[in-house]
Scaffold this active site. Structure first.
Site, PDB file in Angstrom:
ATOM      1  N   HIS A 107       0.841  -1.202   0.000  1.00 47.90           N
ATOM      2  CA  HIS A 107       0.000   0.000   0.000  1.00 47.90           C
ATOM      3  C   HIS A 107       0.876   1.251   0.000  1.00 47.90           C
ATOM      4  O   HIS A 107       2.002   1.227   0.472  1.00 47.90           O
ATOM      5  CB  HIS A 107      -0.950   0.022   1.197  1.00 47.90           C
ATOM      6  CG  HIS A 107      -0.268  -0.161   2.518  1.00 47.90           C
ATOM      7  ND1 HIS A 107       0.108  -1.403   2.987  1.00 47.90           N
ATOM      8  CD2 HIS A 107       0.113   0.724   3.471  1.00 47.90           C
ATOM      9  CE1 HIS A 107       0.683  -1.270   4.168  1.00 47.90           C
ATOM     10  NE2 HIS A 107       0.715   0.009   4.486  1.00 47.90           N
ATOM     11  N   HIS A 109       0.872   5.284   1.200  1.00 44.09           N
ATOM     12  CA  HIS A 109       0.252   6.306   2.044  1.00 44.09           C
ATOM     13  C   HIS A 109       0.282   7.653   1.332  1.00 44.09           C
ATOM     14  O   HIS A 109       1.325   8.043   0.788  1.00 44.09           O
ATOM     15  CB  HIS A 109       1.052   6.496   3.343  1.00 44.09           C
ATOM     16  CG  HIS A 109       1.068   5.323   4.266  1.00 44.09           C
ATOM     17  ND1 HIS A 109       0.220   5.210   5.341  1.00 44.09           N
ATOM     18  CD2 HIS A 109       1.841   4.203   4.288  1.00 44.09           C
ATOM     19  CE1 HIS A 109       0.474   4.087   5.996  1.00 44.09           C
ATOM     20  NE2 HIS A 109       1.455   3.446   5.380  1.00 44.09           N
TER      21      HIS A 109
HETATM   22  P1  5GP Z   1       1.703   0.350   7.377  1.00 42.25           P
HETATM   23  O1  5GP Z   1       1.980   0.547   8.831  1.00 42.25           O
HETATM   24  O2  5GP Z   1       1.605  -1.129   7.091  1.00 42.25           O
HETATM   25  O3  5GP Z   1       2.564   1.093   6.429  1.00 42.25           O
HETATM   26  O4  5GP Z   1       0.276   0.992   7.128  1.00 42.25           O
HETATM   27  C1  5GP Z   1      -0.896   0.378   7.477  1.00 42.25           C
HETATM   28  C2  5GP Z   1      -1.893   1.467   7.665  1.00 42.25           C
HETATM   29  O5  5GP Z   1      -3.172   0.869   7.707  1.00 42.25           O
HETATM   30  C3  5GP Z   1      -1.714   2.244   8.971  1.00 42.25           C
HETATM   31  O6  5GP Z   1      -1.518   3.614   8.681  1.00 42.25           O
HETATM   32  C4  5GP Z   1      -2.995   1.990   9.729  1.00 42.25           C
HETATM   33  O7  5GP Z   1      -3.460   3.149  10.358  1.00 42.25           O
HETATM   34  C5  5GP Z   1      -3.954   1.535   8.640  1.00 42.25           C
HETATM   35  N1  5GP Z   1      -4.951   0.580   9.067  1.00 42.25           N
HETATM   36  C6  5GP Z   1      -4.782  -0.457   9.915  1.00 42.25           C
HETATM   37  N2  5GP Z   1      -5.932  -1.151  10.047  1.00 42.25           N
HETATM   38  C7  5GP Z   1      -6.832  -0.533   9.255  1.00 42.25           C
HETATM   39  C8  5GP Z   1      -8.210  -0.792   8.961  1.00 42.25           C
HETATM   40  O8  5GP Z   1      -8.838  -1.704   9.454  1.00 42.25           O
HETATM   41  N3  5GP Z   1      -8.810   0.052   8.080  1.00 42.25           N
HETATM   42  C9  5GP Z   1      -8.153   1.108   7.509  1.00 42.25           C
HETATM   43  N4  5GP Z   1      -8.851   1.862   6.655  1.00 42.25           N
HETATM   44  N5  5GP Z   1      -6.854   1.380   7.767  1.00 42.25           N
HETATM   45  C10 5GP Z   1      -6.214   0.562   8.621  1.00 42.25           C
END
Ligand code: 5GP
Length: 144
Positions: A107, A109
């Site tokens: 993903h 951001h």
């Molecule tokens: P990472 O930490 O893997 O780069 O980003 C994952 C992102 O997913 C985080 O910013 C977190 O806030 C978001 N996130 C985690 N669980 C959920 C969810 O259930 N729904 C949504 N929309 N975002 C989520």
């Protein structure tokens, strides 16, 4: 979770893609889905994910998916700018838990920034879903 591992088809983003979990959806085309981050680091924090992917991170991804993903991220980022008028926008992604990754479906951001407004902590502080849906609609209205 390190950089290496097996893709979990029941990760939270896979469930959102299958509509098994709710999300404030912003935009989707044949290649990507964009939705609001539920633990936003800033107002308008949006995530863009590839729809047809079992890549845990950027390094794992099929090269043919990267182009459409980044085009989708640019399109959504422009809509975020048009909708919310930030002073800057962070576009980033994390690979592996030591780098900050918490969800293991690739993903991107998109995080709007405003002068003098501190960035929230990563993955903390759950947003109100109704407010996220309003933001999602504002951003969706600016998709060109
Ligand atoms: P990472 O930490 O893997 O780069 O980003 C994952 C992102 O997913 C985080 O910013 C977190 O806030 C978001 N996130 C985690 N669980 C959920 C969810 O259930 N729904 C949504 N929309 N975002 C989520």
């Amino acid at each position: 979770m390190s950089l290496d591992g097996t893709y979990d088809p029941d990760n939270i983003f896979a469930k959102i893609l299958r509509a098994e979990m709710p999300a404030a959806r912003v935009f989707e085309d044949d290649h990507v889905l964009a939705f609001m981050d539920v633990f936003p680091q800033a107002k308008g924090h949006t995530l863009v994910i590839p729809k047809h992917s079992t890549a845990r991170n950027f390094l794992d991804e099929d090269p043919e998916v990267i182009g459409p993903l980044m085009l989708g991220a640019q399109r959504v980022a422009k809509a975020v700018r048009a909708a919310l008028n930030p002073d800057g926008i962070v576009i980033t992604q994390f690979n592996g838990a030591p780098a900050g990754q918490t969800v293991f479906h690739l993903h991107v951001h998109i995080i709007p920034r405003w002068e003098g407004v501190a960035l929230g902590r990563h993955g903390q502080g759950m947003a109100d879903m109704e407010k996220l849906k309003v933001l999602a609609a504002q951003i969706a209205a600016k998709i060109a």
